[in-house]
Design a protein around this motif. Structure first.
Motif, PDB file in Angstrom:
ATOM      1  N   VAL A 138       0.846  -1.185   0.000  1.00  0.00           N
ATOM      2  CA  VAL A 138       0.000   0.000   0.000  1.00  0.00           C
ATOM      3  C   VAL A 138       0.884   1.239   0.000  1.00  0.00           C
ATOM      4  CG1 VAL A 138      -1.717   1.292   1.305  1.00  0.00           C
ATOM      5  CG2 VAL A 138      -1.871  -1.196   1.156  1.00  0.00           C
ATOM      6  N   ASP A 139       0.579   2.171  -0.864  1.00  0.00           N
ATOM      7  CA  ASP A 139       1.320   3.424  -0.955  1.00  0.00           C
ATOM      8  C   ASP A 139       0.851   4.326   0.172  1.00  0.00           C
ATOM      9  OD1 ASP A 139       2.651   5.707  -1.650  1.00  0.00           O
ATOM     10  OD2 ASP A 139       2.045   5.675  -3.758  1.00  0.00           O
ATOM     11  N   ASN A 140       1.736   4.697   1.063  1.00  0.00           N
ATOM     12  CA  ASN A 140       1.372   5.494   2.229  1.00  0.00           C
ATOM     13  C   ASN A 140       0.910   6.903   1.854  1.00  0.00           C
ATOM     14  OD1 ASN A 140       2.011   3.402   3.916  1.00  0.00           O
ATOM     15  ND2 ASN A 140       4.124   4.062   4.208  1.00  0.00           N
ATOM     16  N   ARG A 141       1.355   7.451   0.744  1.00  0.00           N
ATOM     17  CA  ARG A 141       0.991   8.815   0.359  1.00  0.00           C
ATOM     18  C   ARG A 141      -0.428   8.888  -0.186  1.00  0.00           C
ATOM     19  NH1 ARG A 141       5.679   9.232  -3.500  1.00  0.00           N
ATOM     20  NH2 ARG A 141       6.007   7.142  -2.777  1.00  0.00           N
ATOM     21  N   THR A 142      -0.863   7.899  -0.934  1.00  0.00           N
ATOM     22  CA  THR A 142      -2.184   7.961  -1.549  1.00  0.00           C
ATOM     23  C   THR A 142      -3.183   7.020  -0.886  1.00  0.00           C
ATOM     24  OG1 THR A 142      -1.618   6.259  -3.168  1.00  0.00           O
ATOM     25  CG2 THR A 142      -1.182   8.564  -3.773  1.00  0.00           C
ATOM     26  N   GLY A 143      -2.705   6.064  -0.127  1.00  0.00           N
ATOM     27  CA  GLY A 143      -3.597   5.108   0.508  1.00  0.00           C
ATOM     28  C   GLY A 143      -3.990   3.970  -0.411  1.00  0.00           C
ATOM     29  N   GLY A 144      -3.673   4.070  -1.676  1.00  0.00           N
ATOM     30  CA  GLY A 144      -3.999   3.030  -2.637  1.00  0.00           C
ATOM     31  C   GLY A 144      -2.838   2.086  -2.832  1.00  0.00           C
ATOM     32  N   SER A 145      -3.080   1.044  -3.597  1.00  0.00           N
ATOM     33  CA  SER A 145      -1.996   0.094  -3.843  1.00  0.00           C
ATOM     34  C   SER A 145      -1.149   0.579  -5.004  1.00  0.00           C
ATOM     35  CB  SER A 145      -2.555  -1.297  -4.133  1.00  0.00           C
ATOM     36  OG  SER A 145      -3.320  -1.260  -5.305  1.00  0.00           O
ATOM     37  N   GLN A 146       0.113   0.177  -4.991  1.00  0.00           N
ATOM     38  CA  GLN A 146       1.030   0.530  -6.063  1.00  0.00           C
ATOM     39  C   GLN A 146       0.741  -0.337  -7.275  1.00  0.00           C
ATOM     40  OE1 GLN A 146       4.893  -0.112  -4.438  1.00  0.00           O
ATOM     41  NE2 GLN A 146       4.903   1.797  -3.296  1.00  0.00           N
ATOM     42  N   GLU A 147       1.444  -0.047  -8.377  1.00  0.00           N
ATOM     43  CA  GLU A 147       1.298  -0.864  -9.572  1.00  0.00           C
ATOM     44  C   GLU A 147       1.739  -2.282  -9.262  1.00  0.00           C
ATOM     45  OE1 GLU A 147       3.391   0.732 -12.890  1.00  0.00           O
ATOM     46  OE2 GLU A 147       2.620   2.742 -12.563  1.00  0.00           O
ATOM     47  N   PRO A 148       1.108  -3.277  -9.875  1.00  0.00           N
ATOM     48  CA  PRO A 148       1.540  -4.656  -9.616  1.00  0.00           C
ATOM     49  C   PRO A 148       2.982  -4.864 -10.069  1.00  0.00           C
ATOM     50  CG  PRO A 148      -0.073  -4.589 -11.381  1.00  0.00           C
ATOM     51  CD  PRO A 148       0.027  -3.198 -10.829  1.00  0.00           C
ATOM     52  N   TYR A 149       3.681  -5.699  -9.362  1.00  0.00           N
ATOM     53  CA  TYR A 149       5.090  -5.972  -9.639  1.00  0.00           C
ATOM     54  C   TYR A 149       5.201  -7.134 -10.612  1.00  0.00           C
ATOM     55  CZ  TYR A 149       9.641  -8.052  -8.919  1.00  0.00           C
ATOM     56  OH  TYR A 149      10.867  -8.612  -9.116  1.00  0.00           O
ATOM     57  N   HIS A 150       5.980  -6.957 -11.673  1.00  0.00           N
ATOM     58  CA  HIS A 150       6.252  -7.988 -12.665  1.00  0.00           C
ATOM     59  C   HIS A 150       7.744  -8.308 -12.627  1.00  0.00           C
ATOM     60  CE1 HIS A 150       2.349  -7.655 -14.777  1.00  0.00           C
ATOM     61  NE2 HIS A 150       2.433  -6.380 -14.475  1.00  0.00           N
ATOM     62  N   PRO A 151       8.141  -9.491 -12.151  1.00  0.00           N
ATOM     63  CA  PRO A 151       9.576  -9.835 -12.212  1.00  0.00           C
ATOM     64  C   PRO A 151       9.997 -10.023 -13.662  1.00  0.00           C
ATOM     65  CG  PRO A 151       8.294 -11.716 -11.461  1.00  0.00           C
ATOM     66  CD  PRO A 151       7.341 -10.560 -11.569  1.00  0.00           C
ATOM     67  N   THR A 152      11.229  -9.613 -13.990  1.00  0.00           N
ATOM     68  CA  THR A 152      11.718  -9.730 -15.361  1.00  0.00           C
ATOM     69  C   THR A 152      13.075 -10.414 -15.380  1.00  0.00           C
ATOM     70  OG1 THR A 152      12.794  -7.576 -15.323  1.00  0.00           O
ATOM     71  CG2 THR A 152      10.515  -7.628 -16.073  1.00  0.00           C
ATOM     72  N   LEU A 153      13.381 -11.005 -16.527  1.00  0.00           N
ATOM     73  CA  LEU A 153      14.653 -11.693 -16.712  1.00  0.00           C
ATOM     74  C   LEU A 153      15.157 -11.428 -18.117  1.00  0.00           C
ATOM     75  CD1 LEU A 153      16.704 -13.814 -15.553  1.00  0.00           C
ATOM     76  CD2 LEU A 153      15.305 -15.544 -16.683  1.00  0.00           C
ATOM     77  N   GLY A 154      16.436 -11.101 -18.216  1.00  0.00           N
ATOM     78  CA  GLY A 154      17.076 -10.897 -19.510  1.00  0.00           C
ATOM     79  C   GLY A 154      18.134 -11.958 -19.726  1.00  0.00           C
ATOM     80  N   ILE A 155      18.981 -11.756 -20.729  1.00  0.00           N
ATOM     81  CA  ILE A 155      20.019 -12.744 -21.010  1.00  0.00           C
ATOM     82  C   ILE A 155      20.942 -12.911 -19.813  1.00  0.00           C
ATOM     83  CG2 ILE A 155      22.047 -13.234 -22.418  1.00  0.00           C
ATOM     84  CD1 ILE A 155      20.619 -12.181 -24.779  1.00  0.00           C
ATOM     85  N   TYR A 156      21.357 -11.819 -19.223  1.00  0.00           N
ATOM     86  CA  TYR A 156      22.221 -11.920 -18.049  1.00  0.00           C
ATOM     87  C   TYR A 156      21.789 -10.967 -16.930  1.00  0.00           C
ATOM     88  CZ  TYR A 156      24.557  -7.576 -19.188  1.00  0.00           C
ATOM     89  OH  TYR A 156      24.816  -6.262 -19.438  1.00  0.00           O
ATOM     90  N   GLY A 157      20.695 -10.273 -17.093  1.00  0.00           N
ATOM     91  CA  GLY A 157      20.218  -9.335 -16.080  1.00  0.00           C
ATOM     92  C   GLY A 157      18.811  -9.679 -15.637  1.00  0.00           C
ATOM     93  N   ARG A 158      18.438  -9.143 -14.494  1.00  0.00           N
ATOM     94  CA  ARG A 158      17.080  -9.353 -13.992  1.00  0.00           C
ATOM     95  C   ARG A 158      16.671  -8.169 -13.131  1.00  0.00           C
ATOM     96  NH1 ARG A 158      18.143 -13.895  -9.356  1.00  0.00           N
ATOM     97  NH2 ARG A 158      19.533 -12.605  -8.128  1.00  0.00           N
ATOM     98  N   CYS A 159      15.373  -8.053 -12.911  1.00  0.00           N
ATOM     99  CA  CYS A 159      14.836  -7.040 -12.005  1.00  0.00           C
ATOM    100  C   CYS A 159      14.075  -7.757 -10.904  1.00  0.00           C
ATOM    101  CB  CYS A 159      13.909  -6.082 -12.739  1.00  0.00           C
ATOM    102  SG  CYS A 159      14.746  -5.012 -13.911  1.00  0.00           S
ATOM    103  N   THR A 160      14.407  -7.410  -9.672  1.00  0.00           N
ATOM    104  CA  THR A 160      13.746  -8.012  -8.522  1.00  0.00           C
ATOM    105  C   THR A 160      13.200  -6.925  -7.614  1.00  0.00           C
ATOM    106  OG1 THR A 160      15.833  -8.108  -7.308  1.00  0.00           O
ATOM    107  CG2 THR A 160      15.189 -10.072  -8.531  1.00  0.00           C
ATOM    108  N   ARG A 161      12.262  -7.294  -6.779  1.00  0.00           N
ATOM    109  CA  ARG A 161      11.641  -6.345  -5.854  1.00  0.00           C
ATOM    110  C   ARG A 161      12.449  -6.252  -4.573  1.00  0.00           C
ATOM    111  NH1 ARG A 161       5.456  -5.782  -5.153  1.00  0.00           N
ATOM    112  NH2 ARG A 161       5.717  -3.566  -5.246  1.00  0.00           N
ATOM    113  N   ILE A 162      12.605  -5.045  -4.090  1.00  0.00           N
ATOM    114  CA  ILE A 162      13.266  -4.806  -2.809  1.00  0.00           C
ATOM    115  C   ILE A 162      12.160  -4.593  -1.784  1.00  0.00           C
ATOM    116  CG2 ILE A 162      14.857  -3.333  -1.549  1.00  0.00           C
ATOM    117  CD1 ILE A 162      15.984  -2.466  -4.287  1.00  0.00           C
ATOM    118  N   SER A 163      12.025  -5.514  -0.861  1.00  0.00           N
ATOM    119  CA  SER A 163      10.890  -5.470   0.064  1.00  0.00           C
ATOM    120  C   SER A 163      11.047  -4.431   1.169  1.00  0.00           C
ATOM    121  CB  SER A 163      10.667  -6.847   0.686  1.00  0.00           C
ATOM    122  OG  SER A 163      11.828  -7.224   1.399  1.00  0.00           O
TER     123      SER A 163
END
Length: 144
Positions: free
Chosen positions: A46-71
């Protein structure tokens, strides 16, 4: 008149060669080759500034890179971290992705060499009675 048209064509070809080489390089570096399903939002999303939820998180993977969520970074809009997951070539996800990395790297090197040579075609258009445009076009076809 004909010389002007040839010069404009070679300038356009040079510009497009450079653009394609950079586009291939960006695609190789991208972590968005595979995009996972959206992770369900939880109470910590939940976004504390707006009270709503943030955009859904989509994990991604590339040839040698990736994006992960920082909790632990809940107050920041930048809650994903992107970077390499593979420290060396053997850690790339699979044999197919390793082959992809090899072929893409070779293609990018050829495209960058052609883009570099294409700058010189403004002054010299043939070497040893061979058209530089034909040779570079063949190399671009091989790289593609």
């Amino acid at each position: 008149m004909c010389h002007v048209i040839v010069t404009c064509r070679s300038m356009l070809w040079t510009l497009l060669s450079i653009v394609v080489a950079f586009a291939e390089l960006i695609a190789f570096m991208s972590a968005d080759w595979l995009i996972g399903k959206a992770k369900p939002s939880s109470s910590e999303d939940v976004d504390n500034r707006t009270g709503g939820s943030q955009e859904p998180y989509h994990p991604t993977l590339g040839i040698y890179g990736r994006c992960t969520r920082i909790s632990h970074m809940q107050l920041s809009r930048r809650d994903t971290l992107c970077g390499p997951y593979a420290e060396n070539f053997n850690e790339i996800a699979s044999g197919f992705w390793q082959a992809t990395a090899i072929f893409l790297a070779a293609g990018i090197m050829i495209l960058c060499a052609v883009a570099f040579v294409s700058v010189f075609t403004m002054c010299v258009q043939s070497i040893m009675k061979k058209s530089i445009f034909n040779v570079c076009g063949l190399l671009q076809g091989i790289a593609g």
